[in-house]
Scaffold this active site. Sequence first.
Site, PDB file in Angstrom:
ATOM      1  N   ASP A 131       0.846  -1.181   0.000  1.00 20.18           N
ATOM      2  CA  ASP A 131       0.000   0.000   0.000  1.00 20.18           C
ATOM      3  C   ASP A 131       0.878   1.226   0.000  1.00 20.18           C
ATOM      4  O   ASP A 131       1.922   1.239   0.657  1.00 20.18           O
ATOM      5  CB  ASP A 131      -0.869   0.008   1.268  1.00 20.18           C
ATOM      6  CG  ASP A 131      -2.108  -0.838   1.068  1.00 20.18           C
ATOM      7  OD1 ASP A 131      -2.559  -0.910  -0.082  1.00 20.18           O
ATOM      8  OD2 ASP A 131      -2.589  -1.421   2.051  1.00 20.18           O
ATOM      9  N   ASP A 165      -7.712  23.303  11.960  1.00 23.31           N
ATOM     10  CA  ASP A 165      -7.729  22.075  11.157  1.00 23.31           C
ATOM     11  C   ASP A 165      -6.774  21.062  11.763  1.00 23.31           C
ATOM     12  O   ASP A 165      -5.567  21.223  11.724  1.00 23.31           O
ATOM     13  CB  ASP A 165      -7.308  22.442   9.726  1.00 23.31           C
ATOM     14  CG  ASP A 165      -7.390  21.244   8.802  1.00 23.31           C
ATOM     15  OD1 ASP A 165      -7.650  20.129   9.297  1.00 23.31           O
ATOM     16  OD2 ASP A 165      -7.181  21.439   7.599  1.00 23.31           O
ATOM     17  N   PHE A 189     -14.299  21.587   7.931  1.00 17.46           N
ATOM     18  CA  PHE A 189     -14.388  20.957   6.614  1.00 17.46           C
ATOM     19  C   PHE A 189     -15.676  20.145   6.530  1.00 17.46           C
ATOM     20  O   PHE A 189     -16.060  19.478   7.484  1.00 17.46           O
ATOM     21  CB  PHE A 189     -13.180  20.024   6.420  1.00 17.46           C
ATOM     22  CG  PHE A 189     -13.220  19.270   5.136  1.00 17.46           C
ATOM     23  CD1 PHE A 189     -12.728  19.864   3.972  1.00 17.46           C
ATOM     24  CD2 PHE A 189     -13.743  17.991   5.069  1.00 17.46           C
ATOM     25  CE1 PHE A 189     -12.748  19.166   2.781  1.00 17.46           C
ATOM     26  CE2 PHE A 189     -13.776  17.295   3.875  1.00 17.46           C
ATOM     27  CZ  PHE A 189     -13.275  17.897   2.718  1.00 17.46           C
ATOM     28  N   ALA A 221     -17.872  17.561   3.754  1.00 18.93           N
ATOM     29  CA  ALA A 221     -17.766  16.835   2.484  1.00 18.93           C
ATOM     30  C   ALA A 221     -18.541  17.569   1.403  1.00 18.93           C
ATOM     31  O   ALA A 221     -18.264  17.456   0.214  1.00 18.93           O
ATOM     32  CB  ALA A 221     -18.290  15.421   2.643  1.00 18.93           C
ATOM     33  N   THR A 232     -19.069  21.076   1.113  1.00 20.32           N
ATOM     34  CA  THR A 232     -18.393  22.274   0.585  1.00 20.32           C
ATOM     35  C   THR A 232     -16.971  21.958   0.139  1.00 20.32           C
ATOM     36  O   THR A 232     -16.402  22.644  -0.687  1.00 20.32           O
ATOM     37  CB  THR A 232     -18.302  23.368   1.652  1.00 20.32           C
ATOM     38  OG1 THR A 232     -17.550  22.848   2.766  1.00 20.32           O
ATOM     39  CG2 THR A 232     -19.690  23.781   2.120  1.00 20.32           C
ATOM     40  N   MET A 234     -14.385  22.510   1.782  1.00 21.35           N
ATOM     41  CA  MET A 234     -13.550  23.649   2.177  1.00 21.35           C
ATOM     42  C   MET A 234     -13.559  23.734   3.687  1.00 21.35           C
ATOM     43  O   MET A 234     -14.451  23.234   4.343  1.00 21.35           O
ATOM     44  CB  MET A 234     -14.134  24.966   1.633  1.00 21.35           C
ATOM     45  CG  MET A 234     -14.067  25.117   0.131  1.00 21.35           C
ATOM     46  SD  MET A 234     -14.663  26.735  -0.346  1.00 21.35           S
ATOM     47  CE  MET A 234     -16.286  26.735   0.321  1.00 21.35           C
ATOM     48  N   SER A 235     -12.547  24.398   4.209  1.00 24.46           N
ATOM     49  CA  SER A 235     -12.603  24.791   5.620  1.00 24.46           C
ATOM     50  C   SER A 235     -12.031  26.196   5.687  1.00 24.46           C
ATOM     51  O   SER A 235     -11.502  26.711   4.702  1.00 24.46           O
ATOM     52  CB  SER A 235     -11.795  23.817   6.475  1.00 24.46           C
ATOM     53  OG  SER A 235     -10.441  23.845   6.074  1.00 24.46           O
ATOM     54  N   ASP A 264      -4.123  -4.292   6.461  1.00 25.07           N
ATOM     55  CA  ASP A 264      -4.616  -4.175   7.822  1.00 25.07           C
ATOM     56  C   ASP A 264      -6.130  -4.045   7.883  1.00 25.07           C
ATOM     57  O   ASP A 264      -6.743  -4.475   8.830  1.00 25.07           O
ATOM     58  CB  ASP A 264      -3.939  -3.012   8.551  1.00 25.07           C
ATOM     59  CG  ASP A 264      -4.002  -1.715   7.754  1.00 25.07           C
ATOM     60  OD1 ASP A 264      -4.699  -1.697   6.706  1.00 25.07           O
ATOM     61  OD2 ASP A 264      -3.362  -0.745   8.176  1.00 25.07           O
ATOM     62  N   ASP A 284      -9.095  -5.375   3.130  1.00 25.17           N
ATOM     63  CA  ASP A 284      -7.914  -6.073   2.622  1.00 25.17           C
ATOM     64  C   ASP A 284      -8.067  -7.585   2.732  1.00 25.17           C
ATOM     65  O   ASP A 284      -7.304  -8.338   2.123  1.00 25.17           O
ATOM     66  CB  ASP A 284      -6.662  -5.687   3.429  1.00 25.17           C
ATOM     67  CG  ASP A 284      -6.164  -4.312   3.040  1.00 25.17           C
ATOM     68  OD1 ASP A 284      -6.392  -3.927   1.874  1.00 25.17           O
ATOM     69  OD2 ASP A 284      -5.558  -3.640   3.883  1.00 25.17           O
TER      70      ASP A 284
END
Lengths: 586, 694
Positions: free
Chosen positions: B313, B350, B383, B385, B387, B389-390, B524, B528
């Site tokens: 990964d 953030d 933040f 999902a 927009t 944006m934060s 993990d 998977d």
Amino acid sequence: MVQGYVQIAIFFAVVLAVVKPLGIYMAKVFRGERVFLTPVLGPVERGAYKVLRVRPEEEGQDWKQYAKSLIVFSLLFWVLLYLILRTQGLDPWNPRGFHSAPWDVTFNTVSSFVTNTNWQYYGGEVTLSYFAQMAGLAVQNFVSAAVGIAVLVALIRGLAARSGRSLGNFWQDVVRILLYVLVPIAVVGALVLASQGVIENLSGYTVIHTLSGGTQVLGQGPVASQEAIKLLGTNGGGFFNVNSAFPFENPSGFTNVVEMFLILIIPASLTYTYGRMIGSQRQGWAIFAAMAVLLIAGTVVAYVAEQHGTPAQHLAGLHTHAMDGSTGGNMEGKEQRFGIASSALFTAVTTATSTGAVNNAFESLTGIGGAVPFSNLGFSEVIFGGVGSGLYSMLLYAILAVFIGGLMVGRTPEYLGKKIGAREIKLVALGVLVTPLTVLLSAGLAAAAPAGTRSLYAGFTPQGFSETLYAYLSQANNNGSAWAGYTGFLQPHGPGNVGAYGISFTDLLGGLVLIAGRFLPILFVLAVAGALAGKKVSPAGLGTMRTDNPTFVFLLLGIVVLVGALTFFPAILLGPVVQGLSTRLF
Amino acid sequence: MTPEKRQHTREEPRSLFDPAIVRPALLESLRKLDPRVQVRNPVMFVVEIGAAITTVAWLIQLFGGESLGGGHQPAWFTFTVTVWLWLTVVFANLAEALAEGRGRAQAASLRAMRTEATAKMLDGTEKSAAELVRGDVVVVCAGEGIPGDGTVIEGIASVDESAITGESAPVIREAGGDRSAVTGGTRVLSDRIVVEITQEPGGSFLDRMISLVEGASRRKTPNEIALGILLSALTLVFIVVVVSLRPFALFAGTELSETTLIALLVALIPTTIGALLSAIGIAGMDRLVRRNVLALSGRAVEASGDCDVLLLDKTGTITLGNREATEFIPMPGVSEAELAEAAQMSSLADETPEGRSIVVLAKERFGIREHDFDGTEPTFVPFSAETRMSGVDYNGTQLRKGAGDAIAGWIAGEGGHAPPELRAELDRIGREGGTPLAVARDEHVLGVVYLKDVVKEGMKARFDQLRAMGIRTIMVTGDNKLTAAKIAAEAGVDDFLAEATPERKLELIKEQQADGRLIAMTGDGTNDAPALAQADVGVAMNTGTQAAREAGNMVDLDSNPTKLIEIVEVGKQLLITRGALTTFSIANDVAKYFAILPAMFAATYATAGEKGPLDALNVMHLGTPESAILSAIIFNALIIPLLIPLSLKGVRYRAIGATALLRRNILIYGLGGLIVPFVGIKAIDLVVHNLLGA
């Protein structure tokens, strides 16, 4: 000696030149492709399929079916040959009116020719009619050779297969091998030999008066036609008792070279065919290289030893160097027209290839020179070996080498991308070891049993032991050459061979050894082919052990020599080595 | 046992001759003389039978009989050979017992962890931990041990897993997500979790680990079985060689005693590798456990040595896991410092690693730390999902950062328009494999923050190492092709799978396997699990979910994805050690022949008063026939304990390519195996013959 080495080098160069073209040709034949002979032989081939009721394009066989066909085929020819030899009194072309040899000797002879061995307890010109030689033995020389090649082709298909279980069709393989490979080359070979003085007739025996005033009966017969396939098919059974030492079989230095050439071309070219069929020419050359190294080494050892002469010669103060008009060295049992180099080369070639034709008497070789035939047999006939059988046996050794080497590079061993697991290694180990085990057990039995020691010529001496050991080495390895003296057939030279009798123990033990030494390895090889056919092929990477480079060739050589040496060292010690080491007693 | 101490035992294995291991091993090696144990190892079983026969032969001589089989050998000779034959078997047992003992020492420290806990069930009842079955639900509070393996279905807790991992820092375990698996025997340090048990009684992780290191559940691996067959076949050959030698010798008028023949047989059969074979296997498992990897079968360990392709990964394995801000790119008319400040202010709240990295970069570049927001109280916009944006609002100013098109859309809504340079920069960064974040103040775009995946240090070297082993690395990432290609090139992997989903990953594995390749991967998450199960070697991270841990065939307790390299090495070492010792063992036979055969046939065909012709083969000039045979058999026995350290540590693997490795091992173990016994047997003969007078 330089001249001798030049002879040897030129011979090998000529063989090498044929390897590629003949190799390509045979690959085409085995793949069922068109070749230049197809216009002529195609109808014959199709006719053969009709008679045999096979539809080769549709009928692929798995390993068991392939093996079954092979056994049935060989068994039928066994019975046929036995009938021919036992009804000899009724045969046409029997100028001396020979009766049949007894059942036990015939059992041995039949087993010997069906197994591509041509071990002979009988002398051809004092035992067999022309008909028996032509219709019985010569036919076997073709078909037993075809069987050996067919098994190899099946193994190669198993190694090359990407999926499925089919190893091809036995009947098709045998027909094509006979029609396109063995018959055409044998015809050309017979014509060449006949043009050089090898006889080909059905006349009665001639009586000649020798210079010393005696009389001698000379056998005649259809020799050239049988001679070519005797060598080409690595059969080796002479028309005459003394085989290729006899002028009617091998009249000159030139025919001697032709004969050795015929012996080697198919086994050598098959390595190229192999490379072509698995899609990697380098793999084929690697195997070729391993074989060539051992053959050249054996030739040089035999040549040096024979040129050096015997201890007795040195003890007597004789000089053994070549000088004007004399080859020097040990000429006992050798023909003047061949000399030391060509005799040594023939010795190495015929024992390395499981042919067993001889142009000199092995029992007269020096101790070290005699070790060469012993070693070649001890290495289980993988130095080019018999047609087909040499390469398939060598490929078993290659898998064994891959297994040990593969572990040493830290990967599950794989050959040509196919993983070698428990089943494969079991079959390979059995296939490699069954012949040496047969030799040791049968020679041990023959050395211990009073019935076995009746066959001795030289009694309880190292020479006698060499005779015994060599007899079973030669029979188990399907070679056919002899350390003369050891016999299973006594012929008091009565008219029509009346009064001849066999030593049953020796004949039967030998016959069983012949069959075991031929067909058990064949079954294991086919089983290996079957096991490998369905295996996935993993692509090679940096971590994969390569099997096409000098390191692998070295490993392969090491394994072949070590297995042979470890198995036979104690036995060979008591025969040729004792003879080589002692100057006083023998 | 404290975690520190465990660390110690793992990293510095006990000395090979630790009396605590050696003493019980010595006893054990005598107990293993039981024929019912020996029969499982055909090579050593033959030695034991031989020893039994010579014992009888000696007893016969002791009571005045002739040496069995003839040959007129003295009783002391028969006795000495007998002793060394028995010792050969004991040494072989010792090797196995030592390997098992070392494993058992590990197991003992694990067993100490297993507490006789009682489990509190969710319904308030109590149950002994040993009786828990799959599906039981238990509650574990701070300070309590977790009674069995399971999945957290409710709550979050910090857990001390040092008992199994040796790592003393506590780890977080929480319901849902990829960190939900807990292991029996570990301890909850804070909070309370509800755990659904996923093991059957006696089948816990700890139980399996104990039985594995003890060698109790050891099954022979495919290669071991194949090698065992080869060794049995060789043994059979040598039996026939020796059996046929008697009639051969009698033909030459030489009597050989049973003792001599058995000595030859034992010297020839591959006792060295036969004795050490199982010890090599046990020690291989042991070495893995020392590296904190738990393999559920020896087969998996062997397969890891065969791997052709490694799936890794990207995130967390090849890259640091989080994108980091590396550059501020201002729009025309904006200074870099201005952009940096705005970006930092918008990121203060953030808590994502990306956000933090912006704060840090601004601080590093321009020393910006303090913000007063013009003295007003800032309102942070988190933040979402929707927009994408934060940002932060203060004193009438709106700062926003987010994906390029999200910001462009927002600006358009505020009445501004994005400069053409913005699109150009966004495209350029995307092309280079980075992630651009646009920053805007009110209706103006200030610039772009360049977020980059940072490849872990030293990865390139590790991939080169893998390549040298013949293993290709494929990076798996959810990124688009451009980004993936860029990172793949930077990290030096051989190939990549972009826009990966669990299904595509599974497909890739199947494709590669169809081409005959063996695939190793680490994973993990629960998603998977199918790929882990499909891969030939699936290494689950211990931090992963229970589903992942059950799907894989190995668990890495350190949860270090590059541990695969070490696993591959251990797998290869296992095979190399077996192959090398097999080669050594077979090559040894040449010297043994030269010692024993001249001794056997010294008098054969001899004229009166002189030695026979075969005495010339006594190239080592060994003193007497008796001392020659004894020296060979003593060498054959002593080489076993001398090679125990090598078989337990393993032959070193070097990533130098198969051909070079093969050449090296042929030289060392093949040619070495030819030469060493000549020297060894001669040296022993000097002692046996010249000092002891044999």
